[in-house]
Design a protein around this motif. Structure first.
Motif, short mmCIF file in Angstrom:
data_model
loop_
_atom_site.label_atom_id
_atom_site.label_comp_id
_atom_site.label_asym_id
_atom_site.label_seq_id
_atom_site.Cartn_x
_atom_site.Cartn_y
_atom_site.Cartn_z
N HIS A 256 -44.34 -60.03 36.50
CA HIS A 256 -44.74 -60.15 35.10
C HIS A 256 -45.48 -61.43 34.80
O HIS A 256 -45.36 -62.01 33.72
CB HIS A 256 -43.51 -60.00 34.18
CG HIS A 256 -42.85 -58.67 34.33
ND1 HIS A 256 -41.49 -58.50 34.29
CD2 HIS A 256 -43.37 -57.44 34.57
CE1 HIS A 256 -41.20 -57.21 34.47
NE2 HIS A 256 -42.32 -56.55 34.65
N ALA A 257 -46.27 -61.90 35.80
CA ALA A 257 -47.19 -63.00 35.54
C ALA A 257 -48.30 -62.44 34.66
O ALA A 257 -48.93 -61.44 34.98
CB ALA A 257 -47.76 -63.53 36.85
N CYS A 258 -48.55 -63.08 33.55
CA CYS A 258 -49.38 -62.50 32.49
C CYS A 258 -50.86 -62.40 32.88
O CYS A 258 -51.43 -63.35 33.45
CB CYS A 258 -49.22 -63.33 31.22
SG CYS A 258 -49.79 -62.48 29.75
N ASP A 259 -51.45 -61.24 32.59
CA ASP A 259 -52.89 -61.00 32.73
C ASP A 259 -53.40 -61.42 34.10
O ASP A 259 -52.90 -60.98 35.12
CB ASP A 259 -53.64 -61.71 31.60
CG ASP A 259 -55.08 -61.22 31.45
OD1 ASP A 259 -55.38 -60.12 31.94
OD2 ASP A 259 -55.90 -61.93 30.87
N THR A 260 -54.39 -62.33 34.16
CA THR A 260 -55.01 -62.70 35.43
C THR A 260 -54.14 -63.63 36.27
O THR A 260 -54.49 -63.94 37.41
CB THR A 260 -56.38 -63.37 35.20
OG1 THR A 260 -56.20 -64.49 34.31
CG2 THR A 260 -57.37 -62.39 34.58
N ALA A 261 -53.00 -64.09 35.73
CA ALA A 261 -52.09 -64.90 36.54
C ALA A 261 -51.59 -64.09 37.74
O ALA A 261 -51.30 -64.65 38.80
CB ALA A 261 -50.91 -65.38 35.70
N THR A 262 -51.50 -62.77 37.58
CA THR A 262 -51.16 -61.90 38.71
C THR A 262 -52.20 -62.02 39.81
O THR A 262 -51.87 -62.11 41.00
CB THR A 262 -51.03 -60.44 38.25
OG1 THR A 262 -49.94 -60.33 37.34
CG2 THR A 262 -50.78 -59.51 39.44
N ASP A 263 -53.47 -62.04 39.42
CA ASP A 263 -54.56 -62.18 40.40
C ASP A 263 -54.55 -63.55 41.05
O ASP A 263 -54.80 -63.68 42.25
CB ASP A 263 -55.90 -61.91 39.72
CG ASP A 263 -55.99 -60.51 39.15
OD1 ASP A 263 -55.78 -59.54 39.90
OD2 ASP A 263 -56.24 -60.39 37.94
N ASP A 264 -54.26 -64.58 40.26
CA ASP A 264 -54.16 -65.94 40.83
C ASP A 264 -53.07 -65.98 41.90
O ASP A 264 -53.24 -66.61 42.94
CB ASP A 264 -53.84 -66.96 39.72
CG ASP A 264 -55.02 -67.18 38.78
OD1 ASP A 264 -56.16 -67.24 39.27
OD2 ASP A 264 -54.78 -67.29 37.56
N ALA A 265 -51.94 -65.30 41.61
CA ALA A 265 -50.84 -65.27 42.56
C ALA A 265 -51.22 -64.49 43.82
O ALA A 265 -50.97 -64.95 44.94
CB ALA A 265 -49.60 -64.66 41.90
N ILE A 266 -51.83 -63.31 43.64
CA ILE A 266 -52.25 -62.52 44.80
C ILE A 266 -53.21 -63.32 45.67
O ILE A 266 -53.12 -63.32 46.91
CB ILE A 266 -52.91 -61.19 44.35
CG1 ILE A 266 -51.86 -60.27 43.70
CG2 ILE A 266 -53.58 -60.49 45.52
CD1 ILE A 266 -52.45 -59.01 43.10
N TYR A 267 -54.14 -64.03 45.04
CA TYR A 267 -55.11 -64.84 45.77
C TYR A 267 -54.42 -65.90 46.61
O TYR A 267 -54.78 -66.12 47.77
CB TYR A 267 -56.09 -65.48 44.79
CG TYR A 267 -57.09 -66.39 45.44
CD1 TYR A 267 -58.02 -65.90 46.36
CD2 TYR A 267 -57.11 -67.75 45.16
CE1 TYR A 267 -58.95 -66.73 46.97
CE2 TYR A 267 -58.02 -68.60 45.77
CZ TYR A 267 -58.94 -68.07 46.68
OH TYR A 267 -59.85 -68.92 47.28
N LYS A 268 -53.40 -66.56 46.03
CA LYS A 268 -52.65 -67.57 46.79
C LYS A 268 -51.99 -66.93 48.01
O LYS A 268 -51.95 -67.52 49.09
CB LYS A 268 -51.58 -68.20 45.90
CG LYS A 268 -52.13 -69.11 44.81
CD LYS A 268 -52.73 -70.38 45.39
CE LYS A 268 -53.24 -71.30 44.29
NZ LYS A 268 -53.88 -72.51 44.85
N GLY A 269 -51.49 -65.73 47.84
CA GLY A 269 -50.87 -65.02 48.96
C GLY A 269 -51.88 -64.66 50.03
O GLY A 269 -51.59 -64.75 51.23
N LEU A 270 -53.08 -64.25 49.61
CA LEU A 270 -54.13 -63.90 50.56
C LEU A 270 -54.58 -65.12 51.36
O LEU A 270 -54.75 -65.05 52.58
CB LEU A 270 -55.33 -63.28 49.83
CG LEU A 270 -55.12 -61.89 49.21
CD1 LEU A 270 -56.34 -61.48 48.41
CD2 LEU A 270 -54.82 -60.86 50.29
N VAL A 271 -54.76 -66.23 50.67
CA VAL A 271 -55.18 -67.46 51.34
C VAL A 271 -54.13 -67.90 52.37
O VAL A 271 -54.47 -68.34 53.47
CB VAL A 271 -55.43 -68.59 50.31
CG1 VAL A 271 -55.63 -69.93 51.01
CG2 VAL A 271 -56.63 -68.27 49.44
#
Length: 384
Positions: A256-271
Motif C-alpha cells: 500500500h505504498a501510495c501511487d508511484t511510491a510502489t514503482d519507486d519500491a519496485i525499482y529499488k528491488g530491480l536495482v
C-alpha cells in the motif's frame, strides 16, 4: 425431563441411519465470550467415528473431538449456557432448535438443506502464525491481559494471512543464508513486526529487517517498540523510498505504498536484483492522470468507476510485465478479503534464471499503452 430430547433423539437416529450431515450452534448468549458459533461435523479419526467441534472464536478456531455420548453432553452444556439456537442438518430434514432466555426449548422442522453428506476427513486446525507476543501489546492489538482487542480482530487475521502468504513465497528463496528484508512504506509496522517475529523467533532464520517510513514520529515509535521487545535486527528509517540507497535487498516488500511510491519500491528491488519483490499497490493516479480527458474507444470506460478499476488493472499489468522483462516470474492474486479493503491485490515477482523474451514483452507493453492512450508508465521512466 430432558428439554433437548427431540434434538438428541434426532441426532442419534441420523447417525444410526448414516444421515447426519452437520450441526451448528448460533446466537451466543454473551458477546463477551467472543464465540459466535460452534460447528459440529462427523469425522473418522484413527478408524473411529468421532464428532469434531470447531469453536469459532473471534480471533481463532479451536477444535475438539468427542465420541457420540461426549458430543451430546457438550451440546447440552453449550445450549444451556452459551447459545440460544442450533441447526441440525440431516439428509431427511433440518431440525431448528430455539432456547429462550427462560430456557424454554422449541423446535421447527424444515426440508433438508443437503442432499449429500460431508466427507469424513480429519481437517487439521489452521495454523496461527502470530503468537501473542509483547509487540502486539505495544501496537494496540492485544490488551494488558494479552487478549486480542475486539476491534483489532480483523488486523490480527490480516497479519496471519500475510504471514501465510510470505511463508509460501519464501519457498523460492534460499533461507539458509543471511537475508536482508526491506519493508518500504512500513507505517505503524504491524506487518513488519509480525514478519520479523515469525521469521527470526519462530522459524530461526538469519534475517535483518529494515522498515522505511516517511513519518519521523512513526519511525521513532517503531524503533522504541523494537528496542523494548529486544528485536535487535529490526530497525526503522525515516526517509523517502527514492532516497534509500542500500543495494543489499534480498526481499523487498511494499504494501500500500501510495501511487508511484510502489514503482519507486519496485525499482529499488530491480536495482538490487532482489530475490523477491512483493507489492500490494494502492492508488493508481499516474496513468489515470495521463489519460484524463482522452476519449477511450471501449464502452467499458464510459463510466467513472469502471474506468478507475480498468486503469488499476492496466497499471499493475504493466508493472508485472516490466518485472518479467527483468527476469522475474510474476503472479497477481488477492491479498485479503475485499470486505476489508478493495485495494487487496498483491503483485509478486520472484527472481528467475530463465531468460525472458524481452521483445515479446515489449510488444505487449506497447500494445497496452497504445490501446489506452498511455504515453509512459512511471516505472519505465525510472528504469531509463
Amino acid at each position: 425431563m430432558n428439554t433437548f430430547k427431540e434434538l438428541i433423539d434426532t441426532l442419534k437416529e441420523s447417525v444410526a441411519q448414516s444421515e447426519f450431515v452437520k450441526l451448528t450452534l448460533s446466537k451466543p448468549v454473551r458477546k463477551s465470550d467472543e464465540l459466535p458459533n460452534v460447528y459440529v461435523r462427523q469425522i473418522q479419526l484413527k478408524e473411529e467415528e468421532c464428532f469434531q467441534f470447531t469453536y469459532r472464536y473471534t480471533t481463532n478456531d479451536q477444535v475438539k473431538n468427542y465420541t457420540l455420548e461426549e458430543a451430546i453432553i457438550e451440546l447440552e452444556s453449550l445450549l444451556l449456557e452459551k447459545f440460544r439456537a442450533a441447526s441440525l442438518f440431516t439428509l431427511t430434514h433440518d431440525l431448528l432448535v430455539f432456547v429462550s432466555k427462560k430456557k424454554k426449548v422449541s423446535y421447527k422442522k424444515s426440508t433438508p438443506s443437503f442432499k449429500n453428506k460431508l466427507p469424513e476427513t480429519h481437517d487439521k486446525l489452521k495454523e496461527k502464525r502470530v503468537e501473542l507476543s509483547e509487540y502486539l501489546k505495544h501496537l494496540g492489538i492485544t490488551d494488558s491481559n494479552n487478549q486480542i482487542i475486539p476491534k483489532m480482530a480483523d488486523k490480527y487475521r490480516q497479519i496471519n494471512k500475510y504471514l501465510e502468504i510470505i511463508e509460501g513465497l519464501l519457498s523460492s528463496v534460499n533461507t539458509s543464508k543471511q537475508l536482508h528484508i526491506v519493508d518500504m512504506g512500513s507505517g505503524k509496522g504491524y506487518l513488519t513486526f509480525a514478519l520479523y517475529d515469525y521469521l527470526v523467533n519462530r522459524k530461526k532464520y538469519n534475517v535483518t529487517v529494515t522498515g522505511i517510513e516517511l513519518r519521523q514520529s512513526l519511525v521513532d515509535y517503531c524503533n522504541g517498540v523494537a528496542d523494548k521487545c529486544g528485536f535487535q535486527k529490526l530497525s526503522f528509517i525515516a526517509k523517502p523510498i527514492q532516497e534509500y540507497d542500500n543495494e543489499r535487498i534480498d526481499i523487498l516488500i511494499a504494501l500500500h505504498a501510495c501511487d508511484t511510491a510502489t514503482d519507486d519500491a519496485i525499482y529499488k528491488g530491480l536495482v538490487a536484483k532482489s530475490e523477491l519483490i512483493i507489492c500490494a499497490p494502492c492508488c493508481h493516479k499516474q496513468v489515470r492522470q495521463q489519460v484524463k480527458g482522452v476519449e477511450q474507444e471501449s464502452p467499458l470506460l464510459k463510466y467513472g468507476i469502471f474506468k478507475e478499476r480498468q486503469f488499476e488493472m492496466v497499471t499493475d499489468t504493466i508493472r508485472a510485465l516490466i518485472l518479467e522483462k527483468n527476469n522475474y516470474n510474476t503472479k497477481v492474486f488477492e491479498f485479503i478479503s475485499n470486505e476489508h479493503t478493495r485495494k487487496n491485490v498483491m503483485l509478486v515477482g520472484s527472481k528467475s534464471k530463465k531468460i525472458k523474451d524481452v521483445d515479446s514483452i515489449n510488444e505487449k507493453i506497447t500494445d497496452l499503452k497504445k490501446e489506452f492512450h498511455i504515453e509512459e508508465h512511471y516505472l519505465e521512466t525510472l528504469i531509463k
